[in-house]
Design an enzyme around this catalytic site. Structure first.
Site, PDB file in Angstrom:
ATOM      1  NE  ARG A   1      -2.164  -2.120   3.258  1.00 46.65           N
ATOM      2  CZ  ARG A   1      -2.605  -2.448   4.474  1.00 46.65           C
ATOM      3  NH1 ARG A   1      -3.701  -1.894   4.955  1.00 46.65           N
ATOM      4  NH2 ARG A   1      -1.941  -3.308   5.215  1.00 46.65           N
TER       5      ARG A   1
ATOM      6  CD  GLN B   1       8.053 -14.021   6.640  1.00 47.35           C
ATOM      7  OE1 GLN B   1       8.166 -12.798   6.680  1.00 47.35           O
ATOM      8  NE2 GLN B   1       6.896 -14.633   6.821  1.00 47.35           N
TER       9      GLN B   1
ATOM     10  CG  ASN C   1      -3.213  -7.094  17.904  1.00 45.83           C
ATOM     11  OD1 ASN C   1      -2.460  -6.899  18.850  1.00 45.83           O
ATOM     12  ND2 ASN C   1      -2.858  -7.803  16.833  1.00 45.83           N
TER      13      ASN C   1
ATOM     14  NE  ARG D   1      21.070  19.395   5.544  1.00 43.19           N
ATOM     15  CZ  ARG D   1      21.975  19.388   4.560  1.00 43.19           C
ATOM     16  NH1 ARG D   1      22.359  20.518   3.997  1.00 43.19           N
ATOM     17  NH2 ARG D   1      22.478  18.256   4.152  1.00 43.19           N
TER      18      ARG D   1
HETATM   19  C1  UD1 Z   1      -1.374  -6.452  11.975  1.00 48.30           C
HETATM   20  C2  UD1 Z   1      -2.137  -7.399  12.886  1.00 48.30           C
HETATM   21  C3  UD1 Z   1      -3.402  -6.691  13.356  1.00 48.30           C
HETATM   22  C4  UD1 Z   1      -3.052  -5.407  14.080  1.00 48.30           C
HETATM   23  C5  UD1 Z   1      -2.164  -4.501  13.192  1.00 48.30           C
HETATM   24  C6  UD1 Z   1      -1.598  -3.359  14.000  1.00 48.30           C
HETATM   25  C7  UD1 Z   1      -1.626  -9.642  12.078  1.00 48.30           C
HETATM   26  C8  UD1 Z   1      -2.149 -10.810  11.337  1.00 48.30           C
HETATM   27  N1  UD1 Z   1      -2.462  -8.606  12.182  1.00 48.30           N
HETATM   28  O1  UD1 Z   1      -2.157  -6.200  10.824  1.00 48.30           O
HETATM   29  O2  UD1 Z   1      -4.132  -7.533  14.237  1.00 48.30           O
HETATM   30  O3  UD1 Z   1      -4.203  -4.708  14.451  1.00 48.30           O
HETATM   31  O4  UD1 Z   1      -1.037  -5.247  12.666  1.00 48.30           O
HETATM   32  O5  UD1 Z   1      -0.868  -2.475  13.205  1.00 48.30           O
HETATM   33  O6  UD1 Z   1      -0.507  -9.682  12.529  1.00 48.30           O
HETATM   34  N2  UD1 Z   1       5.247  -9.186   8.315  1.00 48.30           N
HETATM   35  C9  UD1 Z   1       6.327  -9.995   8.051  1.00 48.30           C
HETATM   36  N3  UD1 Z   1       6.140 -11.093   7.263  1.00 48.30           N
HETATM   37  C10 UD1 Z   1       4.953 -11.396   6.697  1.00 48.30           C
HETATM   38  C11 UD1 Z   1       3.853 -10.554   6.962  1.00 48.30           C
HETATM   39  C12 UD1 Z   1       4.027  -9.459   7.776  1.00 48.30           C
HETATM   40  O7  UD1 Z   1       7.424  -9.762   8.547  1.00 48.30           O
HETATM   41  O8  UD1 Z   1       4.890 -12.414   5.989  1.00 48.30           O
HETATM   42  C13 UD1 Z   1       5.438  -8.013   9.180  1.00 48.30           C
HETATM   43  C14 UD1 Z   1       5.252  -6.716   8.423  1.00 48.30           C
HETATM   44  O9  UD1 Z   1       6.498  -6.251   7.901  1.00 48.30           O
HETATM   45  C15 UD1 Z   1       4.712  -5.767   9.494  1.00 48.30           C
HETATM   46  C16 UD1 Z   1       4.009  -6.710  10.475  1.00 48.30           C
HETATM   47  O10 UD1 Z   1       4.466  -8.007  10.197  1.00 48.30           O
HETATM   48  O11 UD1 Z   1       5.749  -5.100  10.173  1.00 48.30           O
HETATM   49  C17 UD1 Z   1       2.485  -6.645  10.380  1.00 48.30           C
HETATM   50  O12 UD1 Z   1       2.086  -6.997   9.071  1.00 48.30           O
HETATM   51  P1  UD1 Z   1       0.976  -6.177   8.282  1.00 48.30           P
HETATM   52  O13 UD1 Z   1       0.735  -6.852   6.998  1.00 48.30           O
HETATM   53  O14 UD1 Z   1       1.340  -4.742   8.275  1.00 48.30           O
HETATM   54  O15 UD1 Z   1      -0.281  -6.443   9.237  1.00 48.30           O
HETATM   55  P2  UD1 Z   1      -1.573  -5.548   9.454  1.00 48.30           P
HETATM   56  O16 UD1 Z   1      -2.564  -5.866   8.389  1.00 48.30           O
HETATM   57  O17 UD1 Z   1      -1.193  -4.146   9.676  1.00 48.30           O
END
Ligand code: UD1
Ligand code: CA
Length: 423
Positions: free
Chosen positions: A16, A77, A174, A304
């Site tokens: 996004r 990962q 959360n 700066r």
């Molecule tokens: C996540 C939470 C949600 C919470 C929100 C808060 C989950 C499933 N959901 O949603 O409950 O309210 O954050 O901001 O966790 N990431 C990885 N590997 C992956 C996927 C994600 O490292 O395969 C990391 C991302 O870089 C990020 C974090 O996990 O830092 C959260 O992932 P993101 O996709 O942003 O989750 P949200 O939809 O924001």
């Protein structure tokens, strides 16, 4: 803290953001958002910490090497299968660990030190398998919702995409910071399945799985709603930067600094400023900047990283300073660029003075001695030294290595000595 280790999830792509750069490296309030979590864990004295990298991992690792928060270990990962899969990558490092694991995300830079401390404290004091950080929001759209059963016990977390109308109406969300008992975390992660709309392995499902086993789950609230704010888009990026700016301005104000117009003042970075300093509107201060007592800055000034102002320095409009020190009582009141320069005490830098510190290859230093008077429109070509109480005439160009002796007056293009004696 020896009984607690940290995992920061930073592998996600951040689609996004619509960007060629990994999400966690986008800057919030002047520094990569990942830095905020690294600094927080450091302040909590969590010394063993793993950052899970994935998308554009090399770029993230490069920034981690430069980070002021010190050394951290990374694990990769291989496929971005979800946040539970990301935590799973740290299993080999931590599964035999007997203490607790603090899991946080790299995209929630506004969580405060107090809230994380509260989370860890609760987890330690109460016999729970997991403690999560929650917030109650007026608009919870986009977040995982916290579902509670009888006795107010947390039953599970449901993600926005998987929530029904009733669940979507829940205001408790959360935030994305968890304290788990390490052993229980890694054992429960094994059971998580990607049976949700996004077909991802959700870390949030670990809460449901633990609760099903009758494990106790605790929660603490964030101190302020804004802490919950996760960065998923460019809009979020600017909103978060505004919050960081507001926090920096409030911190300076509490320490005795007047910020005339917070709405047009941007303070991003690790800024210190002494009492009775006044910052006028439209001023930008970024990076590591130290300002003494009783200074006047702006309007329209830009300081700066690497700028140090001693006490009672006056900077006026359209003055830019970088990697330089300005001695106490010195004045640079209008239209100047000062880079890689050390200015002594009680120096007057005339309007339009420019330091030519960069020769196309290197940045070179300039020194201006105490009590010197730099005439309007002077150009100083680095490396060069202006002696104590020396004078440069209006419009002079002091060429490189043509050091001006103490007390001498120079003028012209290139500048030549007119008077040798001291004033
Ligand atoms: C996540 C939470 C949600 C919470 C929100 C808060 C989950 C499933 N959901 O949603 O409950 O309210 O954050 O901001 O966790 N990431 C990885 N590997 C992956 C996927 C994600 O490292 O395969 C990391 C991302 O870089 C990020 C974090 O996990 O830092 C959260 O992932 P993101 O996709 O942003 O989750 P949200 O939809 O924001
Ligand atoms: Ca997120």
């Amino acid at each position: 803290m020896k009984d607690i280790v940290g995992i920061i999830l930073a592998a996600g792509e951040g689609t996004r953001m619509k960007s060629a750069h990994p999400k966690v490296l986008h800057k919030v309030g002047g520094k990569p958002m990942l830095e905020y979590m690294l600094e927080l864990l450091r302040r909590l004295e969590i010394n063993r910490c793993i950052v899970v990298v994935g998308h554009k991992a090399e770029k993230v690792k490069e920034i981690l090497k430069k980070s002021s928060a010190g050394k951290v270990k990374t694990v990769r990962q291989p496929k971005l299968l979800g946040s539970a899969d990301a935590v799973w990558q740290a299993k080999d490092s931590f599964s035999n660990f007997k203490g607790s694991v603090l899991v946080v995300y790299g995209d929630t830079p506004l969580i405060s030190e107090q809230s994380l401390k509260k989370l860890v404290r609760f987890h330690k004091m109460n016999q729970v398998s997991c403690t999560i950080l929650t917030a109650i929001l007026k608009n919870p759209t986009g977040f995982g919702r916290v579902l509670r059963g009888e006795d107010n016990r947390i039953v599970r977390i449901v993600e926005e995409q998987d929530a029904d109308t009733y669940e979507k109406a829940i205001g408790e969300i959360n935030v994305g910071a968890y304290c788990f008992r390490a052993k229980e975390l890694f054992s429960v992660l094994e059971q998580i399945k990607p049976d949700n709309v996004k077909k991802e392995y959700y870390l949030t499902d670990a809460i449901g799985a633990l609760s099903k086993k009758r494990a106790k789950i605790g929660s603490v609230y964030v101190g302020a709603q804004e802490e919950a704010f996760g960065i998923n888009s460019r809009h979020d990026l600017s909103r978060a930067s505004t919050v960081i700016n507001k926090r920096n301005i409030e911190r300076l104000a509490s320490g005795g600094v007047t910020v005339m117009d917070p709405a047009t003042t941007f303070i991003y970075g690790d800024i210190e400023a002494g009492r009775d300093t006044i910052i006028y509107p439209h001023t930008v201060i970024e990076g590591r900047v130290k300002i003494g007592k009783g200074c006047q800055i702006g309007p329209f000034a830009r300081l700066r990283s690497g700028t140090v102002l001693e006490d009672d320095v006056q900077l006026g409009n359209f003055v830019e300073i970088v990697r330089s020190r300005v001695g106490s009582g010195s004045k640079i009141k209008h239209h100047s660029y000062i880079g890689d320069t050390t200015i002594g005490k009680a120096v007057n830098v005339g309007c339009g003075t420019i330091t030519a510190n960069y020769d196309g290859k290197n940045k070179n230093p300039i020194f201006i001695g105490d009590g010197a008077f730099i005439g309007v429109g002077t150009i100083l070509i680095a490396p060069v030294k202006i002696g104590k109480k020396a004078i440069t005439g209006a419009g002079s160009v002091v060429t490189k290595n043509k050091n001006v002796p103490a007390g001498a007056t120079v003028a012209g293009v290139p500048a030549r000595i007119l008077k040798k004696r001291a004033r």
